[in-house]
Scaffold this motif. Structure first.
Motif, mmCIF file in Angstrom:
data_model
loop_
_atom_site.group_PDB
_atom_site.id
_atom_site.type_symbol
_atom_site.label_atom_id
_atom_site.label_comp_id
_atom_site.label_asym_id
_atom_site.label_seq_id
_atom_site.Cartn_x
_atom_site.Cartn_y
_atom_site.Cartn_z
ATOM 1 N N UNK A 72 4.336 21.906 41.570
ATOM 2 C CA UNK A 72 2.956 21.451 41.398
ATOM 3 C C UNK A 72 2.053 22.546 41.937
ATOM 4 N N UNK A 73 0.890 22.711 41.295
ATOM 5 C CA UNK A 73 -0.046 23.774 41.662
ATOM 6 C C UNK A 73 -1.327 23.199 42.259
ATOM 7 N N UNK A 74 -1.810 23.887 43.274
ATOM 8 C CA UNK A 74 -3.047 23.504 43.956
ATOM 9 C C UNK A 74 -3.907 24.760 44.118
ATOM 10 N N UNK A 75 -5.229 24.584 44.187
ATOM 11 C CA UNK A 75 -6.113 25.721 44.440
ATOM 12 C C UNK A 75 -6.943 25.434 45.682
ATOM 13 N N UNK A 76 -7.078 26.447 46.522
ATOM 14 C CA UNK A 76 -7.869 26.321 47.741
ATOM 15 C C UNK A 76 -9.342 26.535 47.406
ATOM 16 N N UNK A 77 -10.149 25.526 47.684
ATOM 17 C CA UNK A 77 -11.595 25.646 47.457
ATOM 18 C C UNK A 77 -12.317 25.160 48.709
ATOM 19 N N UNK A 78 -13.068 26.033 49.319
ATOM 20 C CA UNK A 78 -13.870 25.694 50.513
ATOM 21 C C UNK A 78 -13.051 24.886 51.515
ATOM 22 N N UNK A 79 -13.393 23.605 51.686
ATOM 23 C CA UNK A 79 -12.751 22.807 52.725
ATOM 24 C C UNK A 79 -11.718 21.841 52.177
ATOM 25 N N UNK A 80 -11.255 22.074 50.968
ATOM 26 C CA UNK A 80 -10.301 21.138 50.382
ATOM 27 C C UNK A 80 -9.366 21.824 49.393
ATOM 28 N N UNK A 81 -8.443 21.024 48.844
ATOM 29 C CA UNK A 81 -7.520 21.506 47.818
ATOM 30 C C UNK A 81 -7.786 20.771 46.512
ATOM 31 N N UNK A 82 -7.763 21.513 45.421
ATOM 32 C CA UNK A 82 -7.784 20.903 44.097
ATOM 33 C C UNK A 82 -6.353 20.865 43.584
ATOM 34 N N UNK A 83 -5.933 19.719 43.112
ATOM 35 C CA UNK A 83 -4.609 19.638 42.503
ATOM 36 C C UNK A 83 -4.729 20.035 41.039
ATOM 37 N N UNK A 84 -4.135 21.172 40.685
ATOM 38 C CA UNK A 84 -4.296 21.717 39.335
ATOM 39 C C UNK A 84 -3.273 21.192 38.365
ATOM 40 N N UNK A 85 -2.134 20.728 38.849
ATOM 41 C CA UNK A 85 -1.122 20.161 37.951
ATOM 42 C C UNK A 85 -0.348 19.094 38.698
ATOM 43 N N UNK A 86 -0.002 18.045 37.994
ATOM 44 C CA UNK A 86 0.849 17.020 38.582
ATOM 45 C C UNK A 86 2.258 17.567 38.758
ATOM 46 N N UNK A 87 3.071 16.889 39.531
ATOM 47 C CA UNK A 87 4.451 17.304 39.741
ATOM 48 C C UNK A 87 5.192 17.299 38.393
ATOM 49 N N UNK A 88 5.883 18.391 38.110
ATOM 50 C CA UNK A 88 6.589 18.531 36.841
ATOM 51 C C UNK A 88 7.934 19.197 37.076
ATOM 52 N N UNK A 89 8.825 19.072 36.106
ATOM 53 C CA UNK A 89 10.060 19.840 36.112
ATOM 54 C C UNK A 89 9.956 20.865 34.995
ATOM 55 N N UNK A 90 10.218 22.121 35.315
ATOM 56 C CA UNK A 90 9.912 23.205 34.395
ATOM 57 C C UNK A 90 10.862 24.376 34.661
ATOM 58 N N UNK A 91 11.096 25.187 33.640
ATOM 59 C CA UNK A 91 11.904 26.392 33.835
ATOM 60 C C UNK A 91 11.161 27.366 34.753
ATOM 61 N N UNK A 92 11.903 28.041 35.647
ATOM 62 C CA UNK A 92 11.280 28.937 36.615
ATOM 63 C C UNK A 92 10.443 30.011 35.933
#
Length: 268
Positions: free
Chosen positions: A142-162
């Motif tokens: 799952x991907x997150x982005x750091x913005x100011x004082x919080x995190x944005x969740x950019x993608x839900x948990x997934x199963x994917x090829x590396x």
């Protein structure tokens, strides 16, 4: 998703909250109360089923409390170890039945991402990728982005090829997880992007984050029902595979990152 201190403030009215995560081989537990961290324990265990009850007794006893005084238990629901998640969730449900306290399920990757953010090793604008081996040549991520004082969740948990995961990453990224974090960082680093790796064993705030997220949810009137809360497995077990007449090529590619979406940072 807010930072730990903000989550603790939001959940300060909840009372005594036990946080518990068994998604990995390290049992991560914490006790928070009225916006403060009372104690936490992160311990590598050979068996969650044997160790968790004793660790909970130790944590609650050290605080001078009894288990019956807990107002809520927040439990990590994965993804992660199949057995570990079942044991952790079963223990939490049993505790709820015995004490009548509230129950909140917390995605384990959210707690890991917030704990990684607190490490101070990732700057605003960069991403955090939580990643674990899913076997069969794939990873949970799952991907997150750091913005100011919080995190944005950019993608839900997934199963994917590396390799597919690595190709989707376009900026500086802190990888957090097991050995797959090193593999992903190596692939992304070859493209000239800034990468760093943080092992989950160094994230001693994981249990605290589970408790803090759970307390904040409860303060907003959100809680889960024991009979319906299930582990977040992501991948369907082999034993439930059914025949299909659909195009195999389409099935092989669909679903990868299909749940990806930009989620409001005000979700917690």
């Amino acid at each position: 998703m807010f930072r730990v201190e903000q989550l603790l403030d939001e959940g300060a009215s909840t009372g005594h909250v036990l946080g518990l995560d068994t998604a990995t081989g390290v049992a991560s537990l914490a006790l928070i109360s009225h916006g403060r961290v009372i104690d936490k324990i992160d311990r590598a265990v050979a068996s969650h089923s044997v160790s968790i009850p004793a660790i909970v007794d130790e944590l609650v006893g050290n605080a001078g409390l009894s288990i019956s005084e807990l107002n809520a238990i927040a439990v990590g629901i994965g993804p992660g170890s199949y057995t570990g998640l079942r044991i952790g969730l079963s223990y939490a449900k049993g505790l709820v039945l015995a004490t009548g306290c509230s129950l909140v399920g917390v995605p384990s990757f959210d707690s890991i991402a917030i704990a990684a953010r607190e490490s101070g090793e990732v700057a605003p604008g960069a991403s955090i990728c939580v990643i674990f081996d899913a076997r069969r040549g794939e990873v949970y991520a799952a991907l997150y982005r750091v913005v100011a004082d919080r995190l944005e969740k950019r993608s839900e948990e997934s199963v994917v090829a590396l390799e597919h995961l690595a190709s989707r990453i376009t900026g500086d990224t802190l990888f957090v997880g097991d050995s797959c974090a090193n593999d992903a960082a190596a692939l992304v680093g070859r493209r000239g992007l800034g990468v760093a790796v943080l092992e989950t064993g160094t994230l001693d705030l994981r249990g605290v984050c589970v408790a803090a997220i759970g307390a904040a949810r409860l303060a907003h009137g959100e809680k889960d029902r024991g009979e319906s809360l299930e582990p977040l497995y992501i991948r369907t077990p082999d034993s439930t595979f059914r025949k299909t007449t659909r195009d195999p090529a389409a099935i092989a590619t669909e679903g990868l990152w299909s749940s990806e979406r930009k989620k409001s940072s005000g979700g917690i």
